[in-house]
Design a protein around this motif. Structure first.
Motif, mmCIF file in Angstrom:
data_model
loop_
_atom_site.group_PDB
_atom_site.id
_atom_site.type_symbol
_atom_site.label_atom_id
_atom_site.label_comp_id
_atom_site.label_asym_id
_atom_site.label_seq_id
_atom_site.Cartn_x
_atom_site.Cartn_y
_atom_site.Cartn_z
ATOM 1 N N SER A 125 48.021 39.090 46.911
ATOM 2 C CA SER A 125 47.232 38.108 46.177
ATOM 3 C C SER A 125 45.780 38.220 46.602
ATOM 4 O O SER A 125 45.499 38.541 47.772
ATOM 5 N N LEU B 116 44.316 44.185 41.714
ATOM 6 C CA LEU B 116 44.809 43.074 40.900
ATOM 7 C C LEU B 116 46.132 43.412 40.216
ATOM 8 O O LEU B 116 46.965 42.527 39.989
ATOM 9 N N ALA B 117 46.338 44.685 39.883
ATOM 10 C CA ALA B 117 47.630 45.084 39.333
ATOM 11 C C ALA B 117 48.740 44.876 40.359
ATOM 12 O O ALA B 117 49.862 44.473 40.022
ATOM 13 N N LEU C 234 46.439 44.596 33.230
ATOM 14 C CA LEU C 234 46.598 43.338 33.943
ATOM 15 C C LEU C 234 47.074 42.251 32.988
ATOM 16 O O LEU C 234 46.878 42.349 31.772
ATOM 17 N N SER C 235 47.648 41.207 33.556
ATOM 18 C CA SER C 235 47.991 40.053 32.738
ATOM 19 C C SER C 235 46.707 39.377 32.262
ATOM 20 O O SER C 235 45.633 39.569 32.834
ATOM 21 N N THR D 254 45.094 37.265 35.031
ATOM 22 C CA THR D 254 44.462 38.057 36.078
ATOM 23 C C THR D 254 43.196 38.726 35.578
ATOM 24 O O THR D 254 42.192 38.807 36.297
ATOM 25 N N ASP E 260 49.484 41.256 40.215
ATOM 26 C CA ASP E 260 50.357 40.938 39.087
ATOM 27 C C ASP E 260 51.806 41.314 39.379
ATOM 28 O O ASP E 260 52.734 40.665 38.890
ATOM 29 N N ALA E 261 51.994 42.362 40.170
ATOM 30 C CA ALA E 261 53.346 42.806 40.513
ATOM 31 C C ALA E 261 53.954 41.986 41.653
ATOM 32 O O ALA E 261 55.096 42.225 42.043
#
Length: 220
Positions: A15, A6-7, A157-158, A161, A10-11
């Motif tokens: 997906s 998931l990081a 993470l955001s 996310t 975010d980058a």
């Protein structure tokens, strides 16, 4: 492993909605499997550790990532992707292959197990190339606490996310309560995010209670 994937999302590098075929076009059925389905065990990829005799023989063998994927790629799927839930270490091996980060850890301790007669012996042999990203993880209780603070404190993470990571989704969400790398359940009426693990000689449990920001990490 879920947070690492998931990081990368975010980058902007991938997906959860990406098909596995983007990374492994030759894997059977890869066009119909998403990374998100691998993350929450709804992809239907057969679990390599459930094969008869696997834990007695195969698990001792050193294998590269490609060899490990080859060992389960031709197993019949458990169900069509997205239609059911079944825990699959194979799915997390595939996610680890997408990430493919390996590091040598010198001086690693051996595990032990208790025999039925009460004797404590060294655990049965196992090659840590086999659990791969589904379980070949190394940490301490202090570092797990730091990890929890970073993950749930928004430093990994955001917010969007992290919310997706901790929310079971799809038609089998109520059946499994498994989100992305985490079980989402309750403890004495309080929301609980957790996961456990077990391997020859080692047991672990990591729990987070978001309402009280309490982490419990047990390694033995």
């Amino acid at each position: 492993t879920a947070a690492a994937v998931l990081a990368q999302a975010d980058a902007g590098r991938l997906s959860p909605d990406d098909p596995l075929a983007r990374f492994f076009p030759d894997f059977p059925g890869a066009a119909g499997i998403t990374l998100g389905q691998l993350l929450d065990h709804t992809a239907g990829v057969a679990n390599l550790t459930a094969r008869p005799g696997y834990l007695d023989v195969d698990v001792r063998l050193d294998r590269s990532t490609a060899e490990l994927v080859a060992s389960f790629r031709d197993l019949p799927p458990d169900f069509p992707p997205g239609t059911a839930w079944r825990y699959s270490n194979s799915g997390y091996v595939l996610l680890g292959a997408v990430l493919d980060h390996r590091r040598v850890v010198p001086g690693m301790a051996d595990g032990y197990s208790t025999e039925p007669d009460g004797r404590v012996l060294r655990a049965r042999p196992i090659s840590m190339t086999q659990p791969h990203a589904a379980g070949a993880l190394v940490s301490t209780v202090d570092d797990l606490w730091r990890w929890q603070q970073g993950l749930y404190g928004g430093r990994v993470l955001s917010a969007a996310t992290l919310a997706r990571m901790t929310t079971p989704q799809g038609p089998v969400a109520t059946q499994s309560r498994y989100a992305y790398g985490l079980l989402v359940q309750t403890l004495r009426g309080e929301p609980m995010l957790h996961h456990g693990g077990g391997i020859h000689g080692y047991l672990s449990s990591l729990v987070y209670l978001p309402s009280s920001r309490l982490t419990v990490a047990v390694l033995r």
